[in-house]
Write an enzyme that holds these catalytic residues in place. Structure first.
Site: not given
Ligand code: EPZ
Length: 423
Positions: A22-23, A117, A122, A124, A307, A399
């Site tokens: 998925k990811n 969420c 979360r 960006i 995850d 999902r």
């Molecule tokens: C991806 O989410 C995955 N989703 C998540 O899987 C997974 O848990 C996550 O990566 C971590 O491995 C998809 O790939 C669709 P991040 P993402 O940006 O990209 C912080 C599932 O269960 N952060 O790596 O949103 C954030 O708060 C889902 O399949 C910022 O601070 O995760 C977190 O603490 C759930 N600012 C850390 O970074 C930002 O702009 C990692 O988040 C972005 C993130």
């Protein structure tokens, strides 16, 4: 609404093939926005709600897609809108992945801010940091990100992420491949899903060095082409299926997945007493008579993935002792714990650490899903709980898991999917 009714006590045993990742699918599908030259044929795309949601978003932009038998065809020839509306973005945070490609190809993008969420804010900000480094002018107004590339084209730059972010790395790479000049990214996410995205972009004609590492170098190009591509298997689904065998005292072979992508997880299964054998694209796990308590700390790849944290907590409720599970990625990703405790587990939460006291006999009851991996952990607990466990709101599960009850039933589980009404 659907619930899963699980009659516990059956060993999970046999062989199964994982679904497509998925990811990895989501950024790959977003990357089709980067060119109108031809039609993409994407294989091993899982039949999931998130894929449907993303396709709906692309349709809203004017992209044509058709899906059958895990193959998705996409043509971004006629993109008519550059706006991703709230009603679609709110369904799935990964919608933010359209920001980089739209900005890179059209010089403008307007994307609704995603909602929060179940497990905390979360942000960006890192996505926006990357776009601004590449020259974009960004304003946030009325809940929308409005991004414009001055002169219509982004410019290569050095991006140094303060923390590792899968999504922000994906967006940065998708923006950089059409930028003018070279982009270097430090502290890039090295997750296999980003490695797969980079391989997809290179197949489209992009020039990327360092794929699969935390240091990437991208030479921007003027145009890219549509390609046929085989998506990787879902390492998190594979890890979840391995946990299903381990928690029920069973044994399993999961085909398709590359063991290297699950190295940290397989190491923990071995520490918990399981025997694990691997080939190039399969993992065979045999569970021990007694599971050993095993501490885990979830961190960015190649460490143990966040995850798999909820699934590991469910498993450790059956281990002979106390296990400490810490999540350093999402500090509040513990909504599954109160529900697991209602099944009879004894788990404490201290800040971003769960202390799981085992072994605890679990007794079936009705439990509530709150997010994708939390619902997976409740299903795992239901497999070993005495009696019947009803997992509500399985739309969370759908999902990210393709027909999970069909897969588990083919391995000996006794699960039925039933409709119910919530008052
Ligand atoms: C991806 O989410 C995955 N989703 C998540 O899987 C997974 O848990 C996550 O990566 C971590 O491995 C998809 O790939 C669709 P991040 P993402 O940006 O990209 C912080 C599932 O269960 N952060 O790596 O949103 C954030 O708060 C889902 O399949 C910022 O601070 O995760 C977190 O603490 C759930 N600012 C850390 O970074 C930002 O702009 C990692 O988040 C972005 C993130």
């Amino acid at each position: 609404m659907d619930k899963l009714v699980i009659r516990g006590g059956h060993r999970i045993s046999g062989s199964i093939t994982a679904s497509g990742s998925k990811n990895a699918s989501l950024p790959i599908i977003a990357a089709t926005l980067l060119t109108g030259q031809g039609t993409f044929t994407l294989h091993n795309i899982p039949d999931l709600k998130d894929i449907l949601t993303f396709s709906q978003l692309l349709h809203h932009l004017g992209v044509e897609t058709s899906y059958s038998g895990n193959t998705l065809k996409v043509s971004s020839r006629n993109v008519e809108s550059l706006q991703a509306p709230y009603e679609l973005v709110k369904k799935m945070r990964a919608s933010i992945y359209v920001l980089g490609p739209l900005l890179a190809r059209f010089g403008h993008a307007r994307v609704s801010l995603p909602g929060g969420c179940a497990f905390g804010p979360r942000p960006i900000d890192l996505h926006l940091l990357a776009m601004e480094k590449l020259g974009a002018k960004i304003t946030i107004e009325t809940g929308f990100i409005d991004a414009t590339a001055p002169g219509g084209r982004l410019r290569g730059a050095h991006i140094d992420f303060p923390i590792s972010s899968v999504g922000a790395t994906g967006n940065a790479v998708m923006a950089a491949v059409l930028a003018e000049g070279r982009t270097t990214i430090s502290n890039a996410a090295a997750e296999p899903e980003i490695d797969t995205l980079c391989k997809f972009l290179m197949a489209m004609g992009a020039t990327i060095k360092g794929t699969g590492t935390t240091e990437l170098e991208i030479e921007g190009t003027d145009s890219l082409n549509a390609v046929e591509f085989q998506n990787v298997f879902d390492r998190i689904e594979a890890g979840t299926l391995l946990a299903a065998a381990a928690i029920t005292g069973g044994d399993i072979t999961v085909n398709g997945v590359e063991p290297e992508q699950l190295k940290a997880v397989l190491k923990k299964f071995v520490q918990a007493g399981c025997s694990v054998e691997t080939t190039l694209n399969s993992v065979t796990l045999k569970s021990p008579r007694k599971l050993l308590p095993t501490d885990v700390t979830a961190k960015p790849y190649p460490a143990f993935p966040t995850d798999m944290q909820a699934q590991w907590i469910a498993l450790m409720t059956q281990a002979e002792g106390t296990s400490n599970i810490t999540d350093k990625v999402y500090h509040e990703r513990f909504n599954h714990i109160p529900e697991l405790n209602r099944l009879g587990a004894h788990i404490e939460i201290r800040k971003n650490q769960a202390i799981v006291h085992g072994p605890q006999k679990l007794s079936g009851t009705t439990v509530m899903s709150t997010d994708l991996r939390a619902s997976a952990s409740l299903v795992l607990a239901g497999l070993v709980a005495e009696g019947t466990t009803e997992v509500l709101r399985v739309y969370h599960l759908d999902r990210g898991y393709e027909k999970i009850e069909v897969k588990l039933n083919s391995l000996g589980a006794d699960i039925s999917r039933e409709k119910y009404n919530e008052f």
